[in-house]
Design an enzyme around this catalytic site. Structure first.
Site: not given
Length: 336
Positions: A29, A71
């Site tokens: 991630h 992100h």
């Protein structure tokens, strides 16, 4: 001390006996984000060395149409943009990647994720003085491909198109640019080692139908009040919603807090819509397993036993690949 109910202990012990050595996809991630600042080239390289199935890249656009790996559409939570470009915030006080050229973004230093008050989101993560910079999607694609070639690995890509409706309102078709990039690397095929993910269901349908994507896709699932996209997740998180999603995607990415039935006390039984997704043959890759942000009242091993053993999910997003990989290998050994 956390007290775990006896019923939970019994549930886990019986689940442990049902483990099978099927493939389980560990998704790094934001790279090795539990160890180095997220989405940097260094975090990507460390993640590759840790041996996951996939490495994730969240994608946003610059003013000059470069895909960068961040992100958020905002910059201040993970860079020093406020110090380098103090006068470039919009009226809301936020600094947007789309307002900067790639050359300008390359002057920024990336740091561990911070809250609005400047405190670290994860206080015990990387505290060194390394110099980290914003990377492009092209840099990560080619670097992972080269590391695969040099090491004999076959680690895949897991890009996410961030805020496509917002980008289009700003005059940028990020989805088309992502697909053009994938096609340039021969990645827009059903058998390529990649999943393309997005929170926006209408955009997923557009990518598949209007833009003609052949790549495997994953529908990410949030709550309506998170503001992730215009999607009505309450409707999507129904059996009917999952059946519709299965017409466009090969998998779903739910938040771990959403996957069980809403009962009091909390249930460890899967929600009906998740069971429907499994029955439709969709891959289930929930987010996010974090050693330093576990749900209350549960250990890391207990959570992994649920994810792999009881719920039989197909993979998981994690900030810490090594402990998840060690758990899967241990279970695989015990299954023989």
């Amino acid at each position: 001390m956390r007290v775990v109910p006896l019923s939970f202990v019994l549930l886990l012990s019986t689940s442990a006996m049902s483990f099978a050595s099927q493939a389980f996809d560990i998704v790094a991630h934001r790279g090795a984000s539990g160890y180095l600042p997220e989405h940097t080239l260094e975090a990507m390289a460390l993640a590759h060395a840790q041996g996951p199935a996939f490495i994730e890249q969240d994608l946003v656009l610059t003013r000059d149409n470069a895909l960068v790996v961040l992100h958020d559409i905002h910059l201040e939570t993970v860079t020093d943009v406020e110090q380098k470009f103090p006068n470039r915030a919009r009226e809301d006080g936020r600094f947007y990647a789309l307002d900067f050229t790639l050359a300008e973004l390359k002057t920024l230093q990336v740091h561990e994720r911070e809250n609005a008050d400047g405190t670290p989101v994860f206080p015990n993560r990387y505290q060194g003085k390394g110099h980290f910079t914003v990377t492009t999607f092209e840099e990560q694609l080619t670097s992972i491909a080269e590391l695969n070639r040099l090491t004999g690995a076959n680690i895949g890509y897991y890009p996410e198109i961030k805020s496509p409706a917002w980008h289009r309102a700003e005059g940028y078709d990020i989805s088309k640019i992502v697909l053009d990039t994938l096609r340039a690397h021969n990645l827009d095929t059903p058998d390529a080692n990649i999943y393309l993910q997005c929170f926006d269901f209408e955009e997923v349908k557009r990518i598949r139908s209007e833009l003609g994507a052949k790549v495997k896709m994953v529908q990410l699932i949030a709550d309506n009040d998170w503001g992730e996209s215009p999607t009505n997740y309450a409707m999507l998180k129904t059996p009917a919603g999952m059946r519709e999603a299965a017409q466009y995607v090969q998998g779903i990415g739910p938040w771990l807090g959403h996957v069980t039935q809403s009962t009091n006390p909390p249930s460890f039984e899967l929600a009906d819509w998740v069971q429907t997704a499994q029955a439709e043959g969709l891959q289930i890759h929930p987010y996010t397993f974090r050693l330093d942000a576990l749900p209350p009242g549960i250990t890391a091993e207990q959570l992994l036993q649920l994810i792999v053993g009881k719920w039989k999910f197909d993979g998981v997003f994690t900030d810490q690949v090594p402990p998840v990989k060690a758990f899967i290998e241990q279970i695989g050994q015990s299954a023989h």
